[in-house]
Design a protein around this motif. Structure first.
Motif, short mmCIF file in Angstrom:
data_model
loop_
_atom_site.label_atom_id
_atom_site.label_comp_id
_atom_site.label_asym_id
_atom_site.label_seq_id
_atom_site.Cartn_x
_atom_site.Cartn_y
_atom_site.Cartn_z
N THR A 28 0.83 -1.19 0.00
CA THR A 28 0.00 0.00 0.00
C THR A 28 0.88 1.25 0.00
N GLY A 48 -5.00 1.91 -0.62
CA GLY A 48 -6.08 1.21 0.07
C GLY A 48 -6.88 2.14 0.97
N ASP A 49 -8.16 1.79 1.16
CA ASP A 49 -8.94 2.58 2.12
C ASP A 49 -8.50 2.31 3.56
N THR A 61 -12.54 1.26 8.10
CA THR A 61 -12.39 1.95 6.81
C THR A 61 -13.67 2.68 6.40
N ASP A 88 -8.61 1.96 -4.17
CA ASP A 88 -9.84 1.41 -3.60
C ASP A 88 -11.02 2.35 -3.82
N LYS A 118 -10.29 -0.94 -7.14
CA LYS A 118 -10.57 -2.18 -6.43
C LYS A 118 -11.86 -2.01 -5.66
N GLU A 120 -14.81 -4.31 -3.06
CA GLU A 120 -15.05 -5.49 -2.25
C GLU A 120 -16.40 -6.11 -2.59
N HIS A 142 -12.10 -8.24 -4.51
CA HIS A 142 -11.62 -8.43 -3.14
C HIS A 142 -12.67 -9.29 -2.42
N THR A 146 -13.77 -8.87 4.11
CA THR A 146 -13.94 -7.59 3.42
C THR A 146 -14.18 -6.51 4.48
#
Length: 282
Positions: A28, A48-49, A61, A88, A118, A120, A142, A146
């Motif tokens: 990340t 990424g979140d 997140t 994300d 990305k 989830e 993803h 999650t």
């Protein structure tokens, strides 16, 4: 971004061909300086979140916004030249409908310059993934643990502990792959399930707390460097302990300031003394 810069980057197409080949290395990144340091060593920089927890101090997140992801994603793109940058989509920015997902994914691609998004989810998100891919948005899936679903999953716990749950997650992986995702993050599942997913899907799987048998690995860089100390997931290996080093540096600086040892003569700007006429050579 220039055509020359784009040509240097790892692409989503390249990543999709790595199934069963050399493992994909992913970390990340949330800022340009960190991206610049990581870029020569990784295939993927994931914005990424997780930044909500490691940078903003949230306990999940969920509070992360689209504007946050765009700001940090753009910084990572500016700070890198080699890695494929993937951003994300945060919670509530894509679950409502495929149309909502496309509007927000298009913003992310246009405003950051990243290569892909990305998201989830599994079977329930397959329609959305297909909708995005058909409209030119590369998608990384993803499945498994999650984090955006932490409230419905009952916390951050490993998944796939029984046959029913394993079958459901395997179905998720197959559905997202069939919908057109070019790769799949598999998080926090029991190792046999990660191995089964990797064998069952035709795209690379990237593990975070899953299995060495996956086609790649990702870690949160702040975990890897020992900068995030609130908790350490079982699957994290700390490759450095920078947290104590930062604390020591700050404490040493504070002591030097309080005792007037900093700044020293070498750290300040002084007016050079002009030579008086009486001292000049005849």
């Amino acid at each position: 971004m220039s055509a020359t810069a784009l040509a240097k980057r790892t692409t989503t197409t390249t990543l999709s061909t790595r199934k069963g080949g050399d493992p994909i290395v992913c970390l990340t990144a949330y800022s340009a300086p960190i991206a610049k340091l990581l870029d020569p060593h990784v295939d993927v920089l994931l914005v990424g979140d997780s930044l909500g927890m490691v940078l903003y101090g949230f306990d999940s997140t969920l509070p992360v916004t689209l504007d946050m992801m765009i700001a940090h994603g753009a910084a990572v793109v500016r700070g890198s030249t080699h890695a494929c940058v993937i951003v994300d989509l945060p919670f509530a920015s894509y679950q409502e409908s495929p149309q909502q997902a496309f509007r927000n994914a298009a913003r992310v691609l246009a405003e950051t310059g990243c290569a892909a998004v990305k998201l989830e989810g599994g079977v329930e998100m397959a329609e959305t993934v297909a909708y995005l891919v058909a409209r030119g948005v590369p998608v990384m899936g993803h499945v498994g643990l999650t984090p955006q679903s932490v409230n419905t999953l009952g916390g951050f716990r490993a998944r796939g502990r029984n046959a029913e749950e394993s079958e459901s997650i395997l179905a998720d992986a197959k559905a997202i792959t069939a919908a057109g995702a070019f790769a799949l993050v598999v998080e926090g599942v029991m190792e046999p399930l990660a191995e089964a997913i990797t064998a069952a899907v035709t795209v690379p799987t990237i593990s975070i707390g899953a299995s060495v048998a996956c086609d790649g690995q990702v870690l949160v860089t702040d975990d890897l460097l020992g900068l995030f100390a609130d908790f350490t997931p079982k699957f994290v290996r700390r490759y450095a302990e920078l947290g104590p080093m930062v604390t020591h540096a700050a404490a040493t600086y504070a002591e030097d300031v309080r005792h007037r040892r900093f700044p020293g003569p070498e750290h300040v700007f002084r007016v050079k003394r002009k030579t008086p006429p009486s001292e000049m050579a005849p």
